[in-house]
Structures are given as C-alpha cells and as structure tokens.
Scaffold this active site. Sequence first.
Site, short mmCIF file in Angstrom:
data_model
loop_
_atom_site.label_atom_id
_atom_site.label_comp_id
_atom_site.label_asym_id
_atom_site.label_seq_id
_atom_site.Cartn_x
_atom_site.Cartn_y
_atom_site.Cartn_z
N ASN A 186 12.17 -6.06 7.84
CA ASN A 186 11.01 -6.50 8.39
C ASN A 186 10.82 -8.03 8.68
OD1 ASN A 186 8.44 -6.86 10.46
ND2 ASN A 186 7.46 -5.54 9.12
N LYS A 212 8.62 -9.78 10.94
CA LYS A 212 7.79 -10.68 11.16
C LYS A 212 7.37 -11.42 11.76
CE LYS A 212 5.62 -8.11 6.59
NZ LYS A 212 4.79 -8.26 5.39
N HIS A 258 1.76 -0.93 11.59
CA HIS A 258 2.06 -1.62 9.88
C HIS A 258 0.75 -1.65 9.44
CE1 HIS A 258 2.67 -4.76 7.74
NE2 HIS A 258 3.83 -4.17 7.49
N GLU A 267 -0.15 -4.52 9.09
CA GLU A 267 -0.84 -5.40 9.37
C GLU A 267 -1.15 -5.67 10.57
OE1 GLU A 267 2.57 -7.47 8.69
OE2 GLU A 267 2.19 -7.91 6.70
N GLU A 301 3.16 2.39 3.09
CA GLU A 301 3.42 1.40 2.31
C GLU A 301 2.60 0.95 1.63
OE1 GLU A 301 6.31 -1.86 4.61
OE2 GLU A 301 4.18 -1.32 6.16
N GLY A 318 3.81 -7.89 0.26
CA GLY A 318 3.77 -9.32 0.18
C GLY A 318 3.16 -9.76 -0.64
N SER A 362 7.10 -4.98 -1.24
CA SER A 362 7.58 -6.00 -2.40
C SER A 362 9.07 -5.06 -3.03
CB SER A 362 6.26 -5.99 -3.34
OG SER A 362 5.61 -6.99 -2.98
P1 PGA Z 1 6.67 -7.01 1.52
O1 PGA Z 1 6.29 -6.64 2.95
O2 PGA Z 1 8.36 -6.05 1.57
O3 PGA Z 1 7.01 -8.29 1.81
O4 PGA Z 1 6.08 -6.44 1.13
C1 PGA Z 1 7.03 -5.05 3.17
C2 PGA Z 1 6.38 -4.79 4.88
O5 PGA Z 1 5.45 -5.57 5.18
O6 PGA Z 1 7.40 -3.75 5.94
#
Ligand code: PGA
Length: 247
Positions: A9, A11, A93, A95, A165, A171, A210
């Site tokens: 991803n 983003k 997701h 976000e 997740e 993140g 992460s």
């Molecule tokens: P991350 O994000 O690996 O940076 O924690 C995962 C995601 O949002 O899919």
Amino acid sequence: MRRRVVAANWKMHGSTATIERLLKELQPLRVPQIDVVLLPPIAYLSDVVAHLRGSSIRVGAQNVHPEPEGAYTGEVSAEMVKDLGATCVLVGHSERRRLFGEGDEVIARKFVAALRAGLEPILCVGETLAEREAGEAEKVVTAQLDAVVGVAGVGALKNAMIAYEPVWAIGTGRSATPSDAQGMHRTIRERIRALDPAIADGVRILYGGSINAGNAASLFAGADVDGGLVGGASLNAGQFMEICRAA
Ligand code: PGA
C-alpha cells in the site's frame, strides 16, 4: 492450502521518477509461490500496469466510488480501475474510515462495486487503541466484517481478501504481536466458518500494521495469517522484497 499474498500500500506517496526507480529495484523479486500486489496512487496506476505487463505481480487501487459512473466530480469507479488493468482494490482502509468518514454502509457498497467490476476487494478491518483497551477489539472487527457480509453475502468472500489492520499499529512502528494477530485472524475465520466452512477455509486474511523485514516471518507464522498488507516498508524495495520472501 491458501496461497500467500503480500500487498504494498503505497498510500499517497511517489512521483513518476521515484515509482520508476522503485519498480526497477523490484525487478529481482522472484517469488512465484505467492501473490504480490502493488497498490499505487491512482495517478500512477496505468504506469505501473504498463511497467508490469508480462510479470505475475498484480496491481490494484486504494479506493473506488460505489457507482459505476455519474456526476461524482473527482471520483474513480471500480469499472475504471478494472479498465486500467488493475485486478484488485482496497476497501475500508482505516485511513478512509477515519479521515474520509467512510462508514460500514458505504464500505459495503464499495465492496459490492469492486466485485461487480470484476476486481478482487481487500476488505480492511481493525480496532482503534481505545477499542482494544476497552476489551472491544473482537466486537469491533467482527461488526465491520458482518456489515459487509450482511450486504454482499458470505459467498462474496470467495473472490475477496480480508486485511486485519489494528489502527494503533498502522504507521506507528508498533505491530501487533504474532499471537495477537493470529488470535484475531482466527476469530475472523471462525466468524466466517459459522456461515460457510468452505469459504472460511479458502479466504485469505492478511495482517497489516508496521510490518517490516524484521517482524514479517514471525507474523506470517500464524496458522490463519495468509500474508501481509505493507505500508511504509513497501516504499523500500529491499525491505519489501525481504517481506515477500518471508511469506
Ligand atoms: P504500515 O501501513 O505498514 O505503514 O503500518 C499499513 C497500512 O496502512 O496498510
């Protein structure tokens, strides 16, 4: 046996130049035993599809609008994403849920839209830290799952994936422990098993939050963990390739 998946991803990161470099750096990646999926920003989707023509690496989008077309300025439909050569799409997701106000109802519609267009949706579910600390993680995650299964039907999961997740792990550098991840994946699979055992056995459940080259192997060791959805570490070709090899 479920085929493992590692999805990147990206983003809202990258430019023509950095994405070209990243794709070049990923060229040595040879992991025919697993599915690798790249999810670039929509602006670069066509470039990535063109670059990967003839490769087994799949490409997907990070979001779609529920309607196939119409007066929805600035939006992109699942049909358009499919037309560009993508094969899958993230839906729900955290976000999108948190920053763009997407609730269960619109997420279910996006999930159905993806299937309608012939894309494989990756449904993201996960609890916040406050929900986990209140002991409500399982309740929250199963409710997010039920909201989509209630609309799309359990059979729809035959052509979909799920990504667990935990919001507090995205993140933050703080992943779930392998046993917490496995526990929630088991809960999700058992929830589906109650409706359809064959679908439950077949559906791939990815962990996200992460993941890095150092923790991937232990996270993927869980019996119900079928791979990962990788954010930050997927922007580094070396890290991402190690995560793929761990799968
Ligand atoms: P991350 O994000 O690996 O940076 O924690 C995962 C995601 O949002 O899919």
